[in-house]
Scaffold this motif. Structure first.
Motif, PDB file in Angstrom:
ATOM      1  N   ASP A   1      -9.909  -9.188 -29.378  1.00 34.04           N
ATOM      2  CA  ASP A   1      -8.500  -9.572 -29.252  1.00 34.04           C
ATOM      3  C   ASP A   1      -7.766  -9.050 -30.477  1.00 34.04           C
ATOM      4  N   ALA A   2      -7.027  -7.967 -30.306  1.00 34.41           N
ATOM      5  CA  ALA A   2      -6.261  -7.385 -31.402  1.00 34.41           C
ATOM      6  C   ALA A   2      -4.964  -8.184 -31.591  1.00 34.41           C
ATOM      7  N   PRO A   3      -4.363  -8.073 -32.775  1.00 34.48           N
ATOM      8  CA  PRO A   3      -3.117  -8.820 -33.009  1.00 34.48           C
ATOM      9  C   PRO A   3      -1.969  -8.370 -32.095  1.00 34.48           C
ATOM     10  N   ASP A   4      -1.969  -7.091 -31.725  1.00 33.57           N
ATOM     11  CA  ASP A   4      -0.907  -6.580 -30.858  1.00 33.57           C
ATOM     12  C   ASP A   4      -1.395  -5.290 -30.189  1.00 33.57           C
ATOM     13  N   PHE A   5      -0.595  -4.771 -29.275  1.00 28.40           N
ATOM     14  CA  PHE A   5      -1.020  -3.599 -28.504  1.00 28.40           C
ATOM     15  C   PHE A   5      -1.220  -2.349 -29.369  1.00 28.40           C
ATOM     16  N   PRO A   6      -0.276  -2.027 -30.287  1.00 26.58           N
ATOM     17  CA  PRO A   6      -0.528  -0.841 -31.119  1.00 26.58           C
ATOM     18  C   PRO A   6      -1.824  -0.929 -31.905  1.00 26.58           C
ATOM     19  N   THR A   7      -2.148  -2.120 -32.403  1.00 27.12           N
ATOM     20  CA  THR A   7      -3.413  -2.275 -33.137  1.00 27.12           C
ATOM     21  C   THR A   7      -4.596  -2.068 -32.202  1.00 27.12           C
ATOM     22  N   ALA A   8      -4.492  -2.575 -30.983  1.00 29.63           N
ATOM     23  CA  ALA A   8      -5.583  -2.374 -30.013  1.00 29.63           C
ATOM     24  C   ALA A   8      -5.841  -0.881 -29.804  1.00 29.63           C
ATOM     25  N   ILE A   9      -4.777  -0.116 -29.707  1.00 22.49           N
ATOM     26  CA  ILE A   9      -4.928   1.326 -29.479  1.00 22.49           C
ATOM     27  C   ILE A   9      -5.491   2.009 -30.725  1.00 22.49           C
ATOM     28  N   ARG A  10      -5.093   1.544 -31.901  1.00 20.29           N
ATOM     29  CA  ARG A  10      -5.677   2.100 -33.142  1.00 20.29           C
ATOM     30  C   ARG A  10      -7.177   1.817 -33.195  1.00 20.29           C
ATOM     31  N   ILE A  11      -7.559   0.623 -32.803  1.00 24.30           N
ATOM     32  CA  ILE A  11      -8.990   0.278 -32.772  1.00 24.30           C
ATOM     33  C   ILE A  11      -9.732   1.223 -31.819  1.00 24.30           C
ATOM     34  N   VAL A  12      -9.158   1.452 -30.648  1.00 27.28           N
ATOM     35  CA  VAL A  12      -9.793   2.378 -29.690  1.00 27.28           C
ATOM     36  C   VAL A  12      -9.920   3.773 -30.300  1.00 27.28           C
ATOM     37  N   ASP A  13      -8.877   4.201 -30.991  1.00 30.32           N
ATOM     38  CA  ASP A  13      -8.888   5.530 -31.607  1.00 30.32           C
ATOM     39  C   ASP A  13     -10.008   5.649 -32.647  1.00 30.32           C
ATOM     40  N   GLU A  14     -10.198   4.596 -33.433  1.00 31.82           N
ATOM     41  CA  GLU A  14     -11.262   4.627 -34.454  1.00 31.82           C
ATOM     42  C   GLU A  14     -12.645   4.524 -33.804  1.00 31.82           C
ATOM     43  N   ILE A  15     -12.744   3.770 -32.726  1.00 30.30           N
ATOM     44  CA  ILE A  15     -14.014   3.727 -31.989  1.00 30.30           C
ATOM     45  C   ILE A  15     -14.341   5.117 -31.449  1.00 30.30           C
ATOM     46  N   ALA A  16     -13.312   5.824 -30.991  1.00 24.22           N
ATOM     47  CA  ALA A  16     -13.537   7.179 -30.441  1.00 24.22           C
ATOM     48  C   ALA A  16     -14.140   8.105 -31.481  1.00 24.22           C
ATOM     49  N   VAL A  17     -13.696   7.978 -32.726  1.00 28.90           N
ATOM     50  CA  VAL A  17     -14.243   8.823 -33.798  1.00 28.90           C
ATOM     51  C   VAL A  17     -15.742   8.545 -33.964  1.00 28.90           C
ATOM     52  N   GLN A  18     -16.094   7.264 -33.996  1.00 32.11           N
ATOM     53  CA  GLN A  18     -17.511   6.900 -34.158  1.00 32.11           C
ATOM     54  C   GLN A  18     -18.330   7.320 -32.941  1.00 32.11           C
ATOM     55  N   ALA A  19     -17.737   7.167 -31.761  1.00 30.03           N
ATOM     56  CA  ALA A  19     -18.456   7.537 -30.526  1.00 30.03           C
ATOM     57  C   ALA A  19     -18.777   9.030 -30.522  1.00 30.03           C
ATOM     58  N   GLU A  20     -17.825   9.827 -30.969  1.00 28.75           N
ATOM     59  CA  GLU A  20     -18.063  11.269 -31.018  1.00 28.75           C
ATOM     60  C   GLU A  20     -19.129  11.607 -32.053  1.00 28.75           C
ATOM     61  N   GLU A  21     -19.055  10.919 -33.197  1.00 26.54           N
ATOM     62  CA  GLU A  21     -20.038  11.185 -34.254  1.00 26.54           C
ATOM     63  C   GLU A  21     -21.458  10.873 -33.764  1.00 26.54           C
ATOM     64  N   LEU A  22     -21.596   9.782 -33.015  1.00 25.00           N
ATOM     65  CA  LEU A  22     -22.922   9.376 -32.526  1.00 25.00           C
ATOM     66  C   LEU A  22     -23.284  10.049 -31.201  1.00 25.00           C
ATOM     67  N   ASN A  23     -22.308  10.742 -30.598  1.00 26.66           N
ATOM     68  CA  ASN A  23     -22.450  11.215 -29.211  1.00 26.66           C
ATOM     69  C   ASN A  23     -22.922  10.077 -28.303  1.00 26.66           C
ATOM     70  N   HIS A  24     -22.211   8.963 -28.446  1.00 26.68           N
ATOM     71  CA  HIS A  24     -22.533   7.770 -27.673  1.00 26.68           C
ATOM     72  C   HIS A  24     -21.226   7.040 -27.418  1.00 26.68           C
ATOM     73  N   HIS A  25     -20.917   6.766 -26.152  1.00 27.17           N
ATOM     74  CA  HIS A  25     -19.547   6.418 -25.784  1.00 27.17           C
ATOM     75  C   HIS A  25     -19.490   5.095 -25.019  1.00 27.17           C
ATOM     76  N   PRO A  26     -18.661   4.178 -25.486  1.00 29.73           N
ATOM     77  CA  PRO A  26     -18.541   2.898 -24.785  1.00 29.73           C
ATOM     78  C   PRO A  26     -17.636   3.005 -23.561  1.00 29.73           C
ATOM     79  N   ASP A  27     -17.859   2.132 -22.599  1.00 29.75           N
ATOM     80  CA  ASP A  27     -16.845   1.898 -21.567  1.00 29.75           C
ATOM     81  C   ASP A  27     -15.826   0.955 -22.196  1.00 29.75           C
TER      82      ASP A  27
END
Ligand SMILES: C[C@H](O)[C@H](O)[C@H]1CNC2=NC(N)=NC(=O)C2=N1
Length: 91
Positions: free
Chosen positions: A25-51
């Motif tokens: 539960d992010a504080p607001d929608f823009p923060t939620a999208i920032r969290i997704v963006d940072e998860i994407a960086v880690q997912a690419e680094e690990l070549n492992h991707h969440p739904d």
């Protein structure tokens, strides 16, 4: 790998069969999208991707290793990184 021992170190995650899930539960929608963006960086680094399901400021994340047909160390490594990202954003 001892799945239950790994899960015990990640209390925000719950196991459902061959997957682990958590909600952020992010504080607001823009923060939620920032969290997704940072998860994407880690997912690419690990070549492992969440739904990821985005509902306004709530994220539903599911991890599994499709090509192994179940949970692997990669799922728990990514889960820990996701927890760090969420905590950094106050979620
Ligand atoms: C070819 C590539 O390595 C595979 O498709 C990777 C990519 N990301 C992946 N992510 C996840 N979560 N599970 C996988 O099995 C997987 N496989």
């Amino acid at each position: 790998m001892d799945i239950e021992a790994k899960l015990a170190t990640l209390p925000a995650w719950r196991r459902e069969g061959e997957e682990i899930r958590r909600t952020i539960d992010a504080p607001d929608f823009p923060t939620a999208i920032r969290i997704v963006d940072e998860i994407a960086v880690q997912a690419e680094e690990l070549n492992h991707h969440p739904d990821i399901d985005i509902r306004w400021r709530t994220l539903h994340l599911v991890l599994t290793t499709h090509d192994q047909g179940g949970l692997t160390d990669l799922d728990f490594t990514l889960a820990a990184r996701i927890d760090d990202i969420a905590a950094k954003h106050g979620a």
